[in-house]
Structures are given as structure tokens and as C-alpha cells.
Design a protein around this motif. Structure first.
Motif, PDB file in Angstrom:
ATOM      1  N   LYS A  36       1.966  -1.950 -10.210  1.00  0.00           N
ATOM      2  CA  LYS A  36       2.741  -2.303  -9.023  1.00  0.00           C
ATOM      3  C   LYS A  36       2.978  -3.808  -8.998  1.00  0.00           C
ATOM      4  CE  LYS A  36       0.508   1.484  -6.517  1.00  0.00           C
ATOM      5  NZ  LYS A  36      -0.242   1.894  -5.306  1.00  0.00           N
ATOM      6  N   SER A  96      -5.150  -5.495  -3.526  1.00  0.00           N
ATOM      7  CA  SER A  96      -6.101  -5.062  -4.551  1.00  0.00           C
ATOM      8  C   SER A  96      -5.505  -5.261  -5.940  1.00  0.00           C
ATOM      9  CB  SER A  96      -6.448  -3.580  -4.362  1.00  0.00           C
ATOM     10  OG  SER A  96      -7.127  -3.089  -5.498  1.00  0.00           O
ATOM     11  N   ARG A 104       0.804  -1.220   0.000  1.00  0.00           N
ATOM     12  CA  ARG A 104       0.000   0.000   0.000  1.00  0.00           C
ATOM     13  C   ARG A 104       0.842   1.277   0.000  1.00  0.00           C
ATOM     14  NH1 ARG A 104      -3.702  -3.078   3.404  1.00  0.00           N
ATOM     15  NH2 ARG A 104      -2.700  -2.258   5.276  1.00  0.00           N
ATOM     16  N   LEU A 136      -5.635  -1.942  -7.961  1.00  0.00           N
ATOM     17  CA  LEU A 136      -4.553  -1.004  -7.711  1.00  0.00           C
ATOM     18  C   LEU A 136      -3.237  -1.507  -8.293  1.00  0.00           C
ATOM     19  CD1 LEU A 136      -5.244   0.109  -4.018  1.00  0.00           C
ATOM     20  CD2 LEU A 136      -5.785   1.329  -6.134  1.00  0.00           C
ATOM     21  N   GLY A 170      -1.731   0.925 -11.173  1.00  0.00           N
ATOM     22  CA  GLY A 170      -0.457   1.551 -10.827  1.00  0.00           C
ATOM     23  C   GLY A 170       0.755   0.775 -11.311  1.00  0.00           C
ATOM     24  N   LYS A 197       3.394   4.555  -8.037  1.00  0.00           N
ATOM     25  CA  LYS A 197       3.151   3.928  -9.339  1.00  0.00           C
ATOM     26  C   LYS A 197       4.440   3.309  -9.865  1.00  0.00           C
ATOM     27  CE  LYS A 197      -0.773   6.791 -10.728  1.00  0.00           C
ATOM     28  NZ  LYS A 197      -1.330   7.719 -11.742  1.00  0.00           N
TER      29      LYS A 197
END
Length: 363
Positions: A300, A291, A268, A294, A298, A272
Motif C-alpha cells: 500500500k 503501520s 486503513r 501493513l 499489502g 492490497k
């Protein structure tokens, strides 16, 4: 020889006289001069890693070669060595592709039909944790995990390169591949976390954020290269990291604790394109919730790092050189030096969380 044997879960180690076999084939007999106490050993003691007992724990070993098997040609008696648990065969797909740390060769241990490496006074076989069993005056190991080092590095510092330092530094420079100017958060400032901070500094990270609950460890983190510290007991670590980075997040989060909440926090706090690297040892039952939206939006990533991606014959001598150049801080990692008889006190101190590494030193 004397060794510390674990015979019961959550019980003190017992100092016993054991018999160690002679080396054969590709085995190397090493006289142990120093061995570090690691949280991985504690996982066996408390039952988190339910390995068969009795067993000799310990795997952060430095020492001197005493004898070698008939098929050993790289090492000889008198060599100063670090023993690393990343044994490898040298010819499988993982080894050939430069990932020998992922290899788990059956030849790292003796077969069931062979004479055990260790026996107790009654003649019963004793196990070797990680095929090393370093809490002993001698170890008998496969040569692939035995690396010759320069003679001018002190043994008590060299021992830490066998696991904690290699794991932490390698997580930053090899697994995460931290680049100059990037922002890195290190979650957990024990021996591995402090080494990861040191590794990020060596890699040229522009900002290194150390996260822990203990003020003592945060103070140490600054001496290992942290530019910022976050007190994990003072509220959301994610919000604190976002505030430090102006809301951007970090390029890398390296998690060195092994808990669900710290792994999820590591993800978290990413910016990015960021990468979370999981180093901390968890139980088999631990799961995480992330997630995927996300992660996708991003770009990630979450990845694991085992033994810092170590290439033993290449990286371990390099880490020894970095120490001798004054770039790798091993001196402050050694919080205390103990005798083998004091080993249970060393684990008690570990549980208090106030030591980076305790090292058992032999005469």
C-alpha cells in the motif's frame, strides 16, 4: 480599486480602497469578474496559516486581461483568463519533467526592493495571498499562473477551476491515476471532494464511495458521480467501506479534509496494492500514525497531491472543455453568489459546512 483586506486574525475582512501597480516584465493585470471562497483562505483568517498581515486573500480567480507587461507574449488585453496559484518558471527540473505545480519561482512575486503591487490609502504595502490576492476588483500576477480560456464558459464557474476543481479532479485523474473499473473512496465532500468524485467518474471508476457527516453533501455527492455514500457520523468509516466492498477495501482513498483521523482512515480502508492520496490541507503540527508492516505486506502507498498535479496551460483549458461538454459539474458547485461586501457572510456559511462553494461576483 476596492478589495477585502485581512488586518487581524479571526477578524472580519475589511473593504478598503487600494492602489494597484502597473504591470511590468512578465506581469499581467486582470480585472476580476469572479472569485471563489476556499478553505485555504479560512486557514489564514483563523491563524492556521500564520502569514504576515495585512493581506488580501482569495486565489480562485477568473477575469479579463486589462494590461500586460513588456515581456508578456502569450496573453493580450481582452483575453478571458483563469488565474491559478501554480506559478512556475518553465525551465527548472520540476517544470522540465512535467511537474510545474511543484515549482515555486521567486519571480512570482516582486522583490523587497521593488514597488509593492498593492498599497493602502496610507501608502503601506499590502500582501497578496498566494501571490494573487483575488478578493479585489483587480489582480496583478505573474503570467505563468494566468491561463487563457474559451469565451463561452461563465466566469463564476471558470473561477472554480483556478483551485478547487483543479485540485479535486486532478487528485483523481493525475495524482491517483484512477483507472476504469477501480474502486475509489472520497473522504470529505466539500468543493474539492465533490470535484474528486467527478474526476473519478470521468476516469471511469467502477465504484465511487463518498464519505461525509452531512446528509446534504452526501446527496450532492451522488449527483457528482458517487455510487455509494457513507455517513461518517454513523460509526467507523473504515468498517462501513469494508462492508460495501465485501471486505476487500478500495483501490484508492482520496482524503480531502486534512485531519489526522481522516488521513489514517484513508490508509486503513485500502485494499492490497491500494493508494491513499492526501489532498486536505493540514497544519504543520499534524502527524499521522501508519503501520509500515501493513504497508509492506499489502504493498500500500500514501502520497500527497498538490493542486492536482496541474499543468496549467494544458489542464485548465481541458477542464473548461469538460464543463462545456457536460462532463464536469461546475453548476452545482456554486452554492451562492455574493457581492464583495457580503464576503464575511460567505465565510460564516463556509464554517457551517452547508455550501460547496461561495463565489464573489463583480459587475
Amino acid at each position: 480599486m476596492k478589495a477585502a483586506v485581512l488586518r487581524e486574525r479571526s477578524a472580519p475582512l475589511v473593504i478598503e480602497d487600494l492602489t494597484i501597480a502597473k504591470p511590468k516584465g512578465r506581469e499581467v493585470l486582470v480585472r476580476v469578474t469572479a472569485v471563489g471562497l476556499c478553505h485555504s483562505d479560512m486557514h489564514v483568517i483563523d491563524g492556521g496559516a500564520p502569514l504576515p498581515l495585512p493581506i488580501v486573500l482569495g486565489h480562485e480567480v477568473a477575469g479579463v486581461v486589462e494590461q500586460v507587461g513588456a515581456d508578456v507574449h502569450r496573453l493580450k488585453a481582452g483575453d478571458h483568463v483563469v488565474v491559478c496559484l501554480a506559478f512556475h518558471c518553465g525551465h527548472c527540473e520540476q517544470c522540465e519533467s512535467g511537474h510545474s505545480n511543484r515549482c515555486l519561482p521567486p519571480e512570482a512575486m516582486r522583490g523587497e526592493s521593488e514597488e509593492p503591487r498593492l498599497r493602502d490609502a496610507a501608502g503601506a504595502a499590502i500582501g497578496q495571498f498566494t501571490n494573487i490576492g483575488g478578493f479585489a476588483e483587480q489582480v496583478l500576477v505573474h503570467e505563468s499562473g494566468c491561463v487563457a480560456i474559451r469565451r463561452d464558459i461563465p466566469f463564476d464557474r471558470a473561477a472554480l477551476i483556478g483551485c478547487g476543481v483543479t485540485t479535486g479532479v486532478g487528485a483523481a485523474v493525475r495524482s491517483a491515476r484512477v483507472r476504469p473499473g477501480e474502486t475509489v473512496a472520497i473522504i470529505g465532500c466539500g468543493g474539492v471532494g465533490l470535484s474528486a468524485i467527478n474526476g473519478a467518474a470521468i476516469a471511469g471508476a467502477g465504484r465511487i464511495i463518498a464519505i461525509d457527516r452531512l446528509p446534504l453533501k452526501l446527496e450532492m455527492a451522488r449527483r457528482f458521480g458517487a455510487t455509494d455514500v457513507v455517513d461518517a457520523s454513523a460509526g467507523s468509516v473504515v468498517e462501513q467501506v469494508k462492508e460495501i466492498t465485501g471486505g476487500r477495501g478500495v483501490d484508492h482513498a482520496i482524503e480531502c479534509v486534512g485531519r489526522q483521523v481522516t488521513i489514517e482512515d484513508g490508509f486503513r480502508m485500502l485494499g492490497k496494492g491500494g493508494t491513499a492520496t492526501i489532498v486536505g490541507v493540514t497544519s504543520r503540527q499534524t502527524t499521522i500514525e501508519l503501520s509500515p508492516l501493513l504497508m509492506m505486506l499489502g504493498e500500500k502507498r500514501v502520497q500527497g497531491s498538490y493542486m492536482g498535479g496541474v499543468r496549467t496551460l494544458i489542464d485548465i483549458p481541458r477542464y473548461a472543455d469538460l464543463y462545456m461538454q457536460g462532463r464536469l459539474n461546475l453548476d452545482e458547485l456554486v452554492s451562492q453568489r455574493l457581492t464583495l461586501a457580503q464576503i464575511n457572510q460567505g465565510f460564516a456559511d463556509m464554517l457551517k459546512g452547508e455550501v460547496a462553494r461561495s463565489v464573489v461576483v463583480f459587475d
